[in-house]
Design an enzyme around this catalytic site. Sequence first.
Site, PDB file in Angstrom:
ATOM      1  N   ASP A 146      12.222   2.659  -2.257  1.00 17.96           N
ATOM      2  CA  ASP A 146      12.744   2.338  -3.581  1.00 17.96           C
ATOM      3  C   ASP A 146      14.235   2.022  -3.460  1.00 17.96           C
ATOM      4  OD1 ASP A 146      14.231   5.135  -4.731  1.00 17.96           O
ATOM      5  OD2 ASP A 146      12.834   5.364  -3.068  1.00 17.96           O
ATOM      6  N   HIS A 168       5.126   1.708   2.568  1.00 12.31           N
ATOM      7  CA  HIS A 168       5.455   1.534   1.153  1.00 12.31           C
ATOM      8  C   HIS A 168       6.934   1.179   1.011  1.00 12.31           C
ATOM      9  CE1 HIS A 168       5.260   2.374  -3.199  1.00 12.31           C
ATOM     10  NE2 HIS A 168       6.444   2.961  -3.039  1.00 12.31           N
ATOM     11  N   ASP A 218      -2.658   3.147   6.287  1.00  9.93           N
ATOM     12  CA  ASP A 218      -1.569   2.188   6.449  1.00  9.93           C
ATOM     13  C   ASP A 218      -1.683   1.101   5.394  1.00  9.93           C
ATOM     14  OD1 ASP A 218       0.618   0.798   7.452  1.00  9.93           O
ATOM     15  OD2 ASP A 218      -0.587  -0.313   8.913  1.00  9.93           O
ATOM     16  N   GLU A 221       5.149   5.979   3.255  1.00  8.89           N
ATOM     17  CA  GLU A 221       6.477   5.475   2.919  1.00  8.89           C
ATOM     18  C   GLU A 221       7.355   5.490   4.162  1.00  8.89           C
ATOM     19  OE1 GLU A 221       9.452   5.523  -0.920  1.00  8.89           O
ATOM     20  OE2 GLU A 221       8.187   7.267  -0.548  1.00  8.89           O
TER      21      GLU A 221
END
Length: 747
Positions: A343, A670, A718, A727
């Site tokens: 993020d 991610h 995955d 992540e």
Amino acid sequence: MKRRRTVLLTLAALLGTALTGVPAPPAAADPVEQLKNGTFDTTIDPWWTTTNVTAGVSGGQLCADVPGGTANRWDAAVGQNDVTLKKGESYKFSFKATGSPEGHVVRAVVGLQVAPYDTYFEVSPQLSVSGNTYSYTFTSPVDTTQGQVAFQAGGSADAWRFCMDDISLLGGVPPEVYQPDTGPRVRVNQVAYLPSGPKNATLVTDATAKLPWQLKDAGGATVDHGWTVPRGVDVSSGQNVHSIDFGDYRRPGKGFTLVADGETSRPFDIGTGAYEQLRLDSVKYYYTQRSGIAIRDDLRPGYGRAAGHLDVAPNQGDSHVPCQPGVCDYTLDVTGGWYDAGDHGKYVVNGGIATWELLSTYEREKLARTGEPEKLRDGTLAIPESANKVPDILDEARWELEFLLKMQVPDGQPLAGMAHHKIHDAQWTGLPLLPSDDPQKRELHPPSTQATLNLAATAAQAARLYRPYDRAFAAKALTAARKAWSAALAHPTMYASASDGTGGGTYDDTNATDEFYWAAAELYLTTGEKEFADYVRNSPMNTADIFGPLGFDWGRTAAAGRLDLATVPSKLPGRDKIRQSVVKGAERYLATLRSQPYGMPYAPDNNVYDWGSSHQILNNGVVLATAYDITGASKYRDGAVQTMDYILGRNALNISYVTGYGEVNSHNQHSRWYAHELDPKLPNPPHGTLAGGPNSSIQDPYAQSKLQGCVGQFCYIDDIQSWSTNETAINWNAALARMASFVADQG
């Protein structure tokens, strides 16, 4: 929500999972359709759209014209409300969908139609013009009559057309059993074994008696042979396994394979070159995580991108960030630093432990008998600061350190000297989303004692390491560290809220005893002052048993202080006992490693793999490596080196958890900008990126749809949508960098 220890959702018994680790499906139930009018023969009712979407029946489908220029996925959507879901019941969610022009991504969500809009399942397929049929199963975690099925199609700069048909949500359908492709049953380190190091493999087999094995070179010739050692059922995977030890073979080469029980392993090398490269790649990862600077494509081909969060539209920027309402009445320039994970948030507690481990990677190279500091010298990482006569790893760590210093509450303000816990978007954003395209408002979150002590610890460590290169910066860092220490003493119980998880992770922690110990240790090692020595010696952490099964991480930082006190020269009374405690911890991890048929120093209680288990395994390896540095005993060296085998492929899934390393490796982590799985124009993560790894709690909906009942090592997938198992994170890669550097030194 992110990287927090949580309770286990489900864990199947090991019975019947000898070779796969996957439980048998439950008995089937009569399916019941939960949606109305999923075929659109004459109307789209009762499906709704956001006001900016025009939708209607076209050729027996619902077709929606999606406007361009929206910021978020949910800004343009089609959905149906008042869907009934039953807790514990499995559902089959299926639909047909097309997109024109092709390449657009739609986010299909089953969740709550009212605040807090919880998501129970989601998937984000990329659509083609010709259309595709999609089908998934998941288990509802709640009872509700206010469920919602929605297709979120916003976030595109250009307008496009989205059509769908045959939408179904069948209740009472048994979940599909996800069968991962684990390849050959001979599991090896797919990258490399050291010529003079341990060489171990694991064979998955039903056989209970020993079996012959052969080591073959790239030409297929047998160069070594022996017998397997039966180990019985491995608790971490539910598999019946044997161990193979071929450590007596020491000749370097490429393309070796191991053959046993009619199976041939994936290829591997015997040599040191791969670890020399991984030492660099694992640290190069941080350059493409940088905020506030354009990433140069000439330095990282394929990864060039515009600077993120520099007050250039659509960014709202990081140069004048306000606090959350009611927290403060000032703004701060908090540009720079590393994006924490997948993020766009930046977190002081995770930034602190990651920076410490990078700095400690370099500090070990300077102090240890096998250290090679020139391998991380100026020019080794190809970053913008290369050729400035400062080791590149220090330049990279400084990018984060400068950000951490900016997070300190200014003089004259309430709580001056404390550090804000984090800064991130006011709301969660979808995937994919380049940092430069993030439109969300940025907010400072309240200061915390833990963040303040992370700042104190890392700034104090920086003061001693940067002094030979930049005395002014070293002095600035030490001043900030002292100020943070004093502020933390004045506010010892300001803890981050566990409910502050909108738009970013919480990193909540209700015990700062370990952070106080760590910060005091770093301040003492840098200054030698009695105040800090006394605090270290009087802290309960100085004698506590801190080397537990999970290992250390951002929420358990006492080991950071203990390891540095054991290795950085000082005159601290009782230092010998501190060194002995590290060796004792290493003995525990060595015993664990030897008891595990997959050879890792990690055996969590009740086989509950924690979030980010990959880096916890590596950090336990760091303790082994430190014991070797202290004692010179080869058993600790070999244990530390063997820890890498699990990470690089000798595991139940037969996958390397490091992107670009090993024939089969994690590469769909991610991330909002390493998002090739969702957008072919974007890259996969760079080589040397560590995936979080198995996580028994499988918190994200995608993992829950695939991995219900998973056993230990099998709680991983995955896929970019699995943020709880897959992540990427700055603290995880720091553990990889430290261990890769250690192993490279042993060549």
